[in-house]
Motif scaffolding. Structure first.
Motif, PDB file in Angstrom:
ATOM      1  N   SER A 264      51.288  38.778  42.466  1.00  0.00           N
ATOM      2  CA  SER A 264      50.767  37.658  43.246  1.00  0.00           C
ATOM      3  C   SER A 264      49.323  37.939  43.609  1.00  0.00           C
ATOM      4  O   SER A 264      49.030  38.688  44.547  1.00  0.00           O
ATOM      5  CB  SER A 264      51.604  37.447  44.510  1.00  0.00           C
ATOM      6  OG  SER A 264      52.927  37.098  44.184  1.00  0.00           O
ATOM      7  N   LEU A 265      48.409  37.348  42.851  1.00  0.00           N
ATOM      8  CA  LEU A 265      46.981  37.516  43.093  1.00  0.00           C
ATOM      9  C   LEU A 265      46.336  36.151  43.269  1.00  0.00           C
ATOM     10  O   LEU A 265      46.871  35.136  42.806  1.00  0.00           O
ATOM     11  CB  LEU A 265      46.322  38.251  41.922  1.00  0.00           C
ATOM     12  CG  LEU A 265      46.819  39.672  41.623  1.00  0.00           C
ATOM     13  CD1 LEU A 265      46.136  40.214  40.370  1.00  0.00           C
ATOM     14  CD2 LEU A 265      46.578  40.594  42.806  1.00  0.00           C
ATOM     15  N   THR A 266      45.190  36.138  43.937  1.00  0.00           N
ATOM     16  CA  THR A 266      44.476  34.879  44.154  1.00  0.00           C
ATOM     17  C   THR A 266      43.065  34.969  43.588  1.00  0.00           C
ATOM     18  O   THR A 266      42.485  36.051  43.478  1.00  0.00           O
ATOM     19  CB  THR A 266      44.400  34.527  45.646  1.00  0.00           C
ATOM     20  OG1 THR A 266      43.797  35.608  46.363  1.00  0.00           O
ATOM     21  CG2 THR A 266      45.782  34.254  46.209  1.00  0.00           C
ATOM     22  N   CYS A 267      42.528  33.821  43.257  1.00  0.00           N
ATOM     23  CA  CYS A 267      41.190  33.745  42.691  1.00  0.00           C
ATOM     24  C   CYS A 267      40.150  34.111  43.752  1.00  0.00           C
ATOM     25  O   CYS A 267      40.161  33.553  44.851  1.00  0.00           O
ATOM     26  CB  CYS A 267      40.936  32.330  42.167  1.00  0.00           C
ATOM     27  SG  CYS A 267      39.279  32.082  41.492  1.00  0.00           S
ATOM     28  N   PRO A 268      39.234  35.020  43.445  1.00  0.00           N
ATOM     29  CA  PRO A 268      38.221  35.397  44.424  1.00  0.00           C
ATOM     30  C   PRO A 268      37.158  34.325  44.631  1.00  0.00           C
ATOM     31  O   PRO A 268      36.367  34.416  45.578  1.00  0.00           O
ATOM     32  CB  PRO A 268      37.600  36.652  43.819  1.00  0.00           C
ATOM     33  CG  PRO A 268      37.785  36.484  42.346  1.00  0.00           C
ATOM     34  CD  PRO A 268      39.109  35.795  42.187  1.00  0.00           C
ATOM     35  N   LEU A 269      37.160  33.300  43.804  1.00  0.00           N
ATOM     36  CA  LEU A 269      36.157  32.243  43.908  1.00  0.00           C
ATOM     37  C   LEU A 269      36.630  31.044  44.710  1.00  0.00           C
ATOM     38  O   LEU A 269      35.841  30.425  45.419  1.00  0.00           O
ATOM     39  CB  LEU A 269      35.728  31.796  42.508  1.00  0.00           C
ATOM     40  CG  LEU A 269      35.098  32.898  41.639  1.00  0.00           C
ATOM     41  CD1 LEU A 269      34.825  32.379  40.237  1.00  0.00           C
ATOM     42  CD2 LEU A 269      33.809  33.405  42.279  1.00  0.00           C
ATOM     43  N   ASP A 270      37.926  30.700  44.599  1.00  0.00           N
ATOM     44  CA  ASP A 270      38.409  29.524  45.328  1.00  0.00           C
ATOM     45  C   ASP A 270      39.708  29.763  46.082  1.00  0.00           C
ATOM     46  O   ASP A 270      40.208  28.858  46.747  1.00  0.00           O
ATOM     47  CB  ASP A 270      38.571  28.326  44.376  1.00  0.00           C
ATOM     48  CG  ASP A 270      39.545  28.595  43.229  1.00  0.00           C
ATOM     49  OD1 ASP A 270      40.458  29.430  43.396  1.00  0.00           O
ATOM     50  OD2 ASP A 270      39.400  27.954  42.174  1.00  0.00           O
ATOM     51  N   GLY A 271      40.281  30.963  45.982  1.00  0.00           N
ATOM     52  CA  GLY A 271      41.482  31.298  46.732  1.00  0.00           C
ATOM     53  C   GLY A 271      42.776  30.783  46.147  1.00  0.00           C
ATOM     54  O   GLY A 271      43.850  31.011  46.712  1.00  0.00           O
ATOM     55  N   ALA A 272      42.710  30.080  45.012  1.00  0.00           N
ATOM     56  CA  ALA A 272      43.924  29.543  44.401  1.00  0.00           C
ATOM     57  C   ALA A 272      44.731  30.660  43.750  1.00  0.00           C
ATOM     58  O   ALA A 272      44.204  31.720  43.418  1.00  0.00           O
ATOM     59  CB  ALA A 272      43.556  28.479  43.370  1.00  0.00           C
TER      60      ALA A 272
ATOM     61  N   PRO B  96      44.000  27.451  38.572  1.00  0.00           N
ATOM     62  CA  PRO B  96      44.042  26.040  38.147  1.00  0.00           C
ATOM     63  C   PRO B  96      42.675  25.423  37.927  1.00  0.00           C
ATOM     64  O   PRO B  96      42.558  24.443  37.174  1.00  0.00           O
ATOM     65  CB  PRO B  96      44.794  25.354  39.306  1.00  0.00           C
ATOM     66  CG  PRO B  96      45.645  26.433  39.898  1.00  0.00           C
ATOM     67  CD  PRO B  96      44.824  27.668  39.791  1.00  0.00           C
ATOM     68  N   GLN B  97      41.636  25.968  38.598  1.00  0.00           N
ATOM     69  CA  GLN B  97      40.286  25.421  38.412  1.00  0.00           C
ATOM     70  C   GLN B  97      39.601  25.950  37.161  1.00  0.00           C
ATOM     71  O   GLN B  97      38.464  25.557  36.863  1.00  0.00           O
ATOM     72  CB  GLN B  97      39.431  25.749  39.644  1.00  0.00           C
ATOM     73  CG  GLN B  97      39.959  25.142  40.940  1.00  0.00           C
ATOM     74  CD  GLN B  97      40.030  23.627  40.872  1.00  0.00           C
ATOM     75  OE1 GLN B  97      39.111  22.970  40.370  1.00  0.00           O
ATOM     76  NE2 GLN B  97      41.139  23.064  41.356  1.00  0.00           N
TER      77      GLN B  97
END
Length: 280
Positions: A8-16, A28-29
């Motif tokens: 479970s990781l999140t994007c460092p640019l948008d948090g998604a 998703p972006q």
């Protein structure tokens, strides 16, 4: 025993949320992050770096690897593993983050003694050299280049956060820990490496006062555990590795470093404090 990487990781640019793809991770972006040949992923955007090559250098990581593999901090690793594995019920799986994992020594030690406990493990460090070395040694864990200031991890997704001699970010730790989760902070005690410090510094700073109150969102658990023992460094190379792997390398004067470099043997005190806090 089941050891698996935290997925479970999140994007460092948008948090998604990030999804695993054939070659890396993608949000998703459309932001994508490749997995390296060693198996780690870099989730530290260029705009979030304070220097071109943040964190410990390649030489520092190599010195720490040699020093730790010689067993000098094995007692610390054993205490950390006992504390983590005592959290929750014996059959509960644990998602564990080592925030500032270095070359992965403490996570590997934890995985090796987990017995029947199910663990999902994530090691994160701002140094690409540290994460590269960790990933090259053990692929049972997820290894990430990232920052404690903005952990690429979903809210309330972790059971345990380790902060080993590192840079605590209590608000981020509170965000990613589940209610009741464990924050284990490991810090140098007043006599830690005192023999080396007495050689390289003209005077020693007084010990820091113990923290009297927990960070917001946390409650202290049962006091502070002290791990204290003596070790002998039997050659100049081990002493050089110890100096290289610590911040003392940069804090000591040229004269102090020269004194350390002239040594061929040194008895040291390992004095480490483990503080446990519970996420409210």
């Amino acid at each position: 025993m089941t050891i698996a990487p935290v997925m479970s990781l999140t994007c460092p640019l948008d948090g998604a949320a990030l999804s695993r793809t054939e070659s890396g991770w993608r949000c998703p972006q459309g932001h994508s992050f490749d997995v390296s040949r060693q198996g780690h992923v870099n989730l530290l955007p260029v705009q979030n770096k304070r220097s071109r090559d943040p964190g410990d250098s390649r030489a520092m990581i190599a010195a720490r690897r040699r020093f730790l593999e010689a067993g000098h901090y094995q007692g610390v690793a054993e205490a950390v593993s006992r504390c983590v594995l005592s959290h929750g019920s014996a059959h509960q799986s644990l998602a564990v983050l080592d925030a500032g994992c270095g070359e992965g020594y403490y996570l590997r030690a934890l995985a090796d003694v987990a017995s029947t406990r199910r663990l999902s493990l994530l090691g994160l460090d701002i140094s690409k050299w540290a994460v590269q070395a960790a990933a090259g040694r053990d692929r049972r864990m997820q290894w990430v280049v990232g920052s404690n200031a903005a952990l690429p991890v979903p809210d309330q997704s972790l059971d345990v956060v380790l902060c080993m001699f590192g840079f605590p970010t209590p608000a981020e730790f509170a965000r990613v820990l589940k209610p009741g989760g464990l924050l284990l902070e490991v810090e140098a005690g007043p006599d830690h490496l005192i023999e080396l410090r007495e050689i390289i510094y003209p005077t020693l700073k007084p010990p820091r006062e113990a923290r009297q109150a927990p960070a917001p969102g946390f409650a202290f658990e049962d006091g502070v555990e002290t791990v204290r023992y003596e070790r002998s460094l039997e050659c100049a190379e081990e002493i050089a590795d110890l100096l290289m792997m610590t911040p003392h390398l940069y804090r000591a004067s040229a004269e102090g470093r020269a004194k350390a470099e002239a040594l061929t043997r040194l008895d040291i005190t390992v004095d480490v404090q483990l503080r446990s806090s519970r996420r409210l």
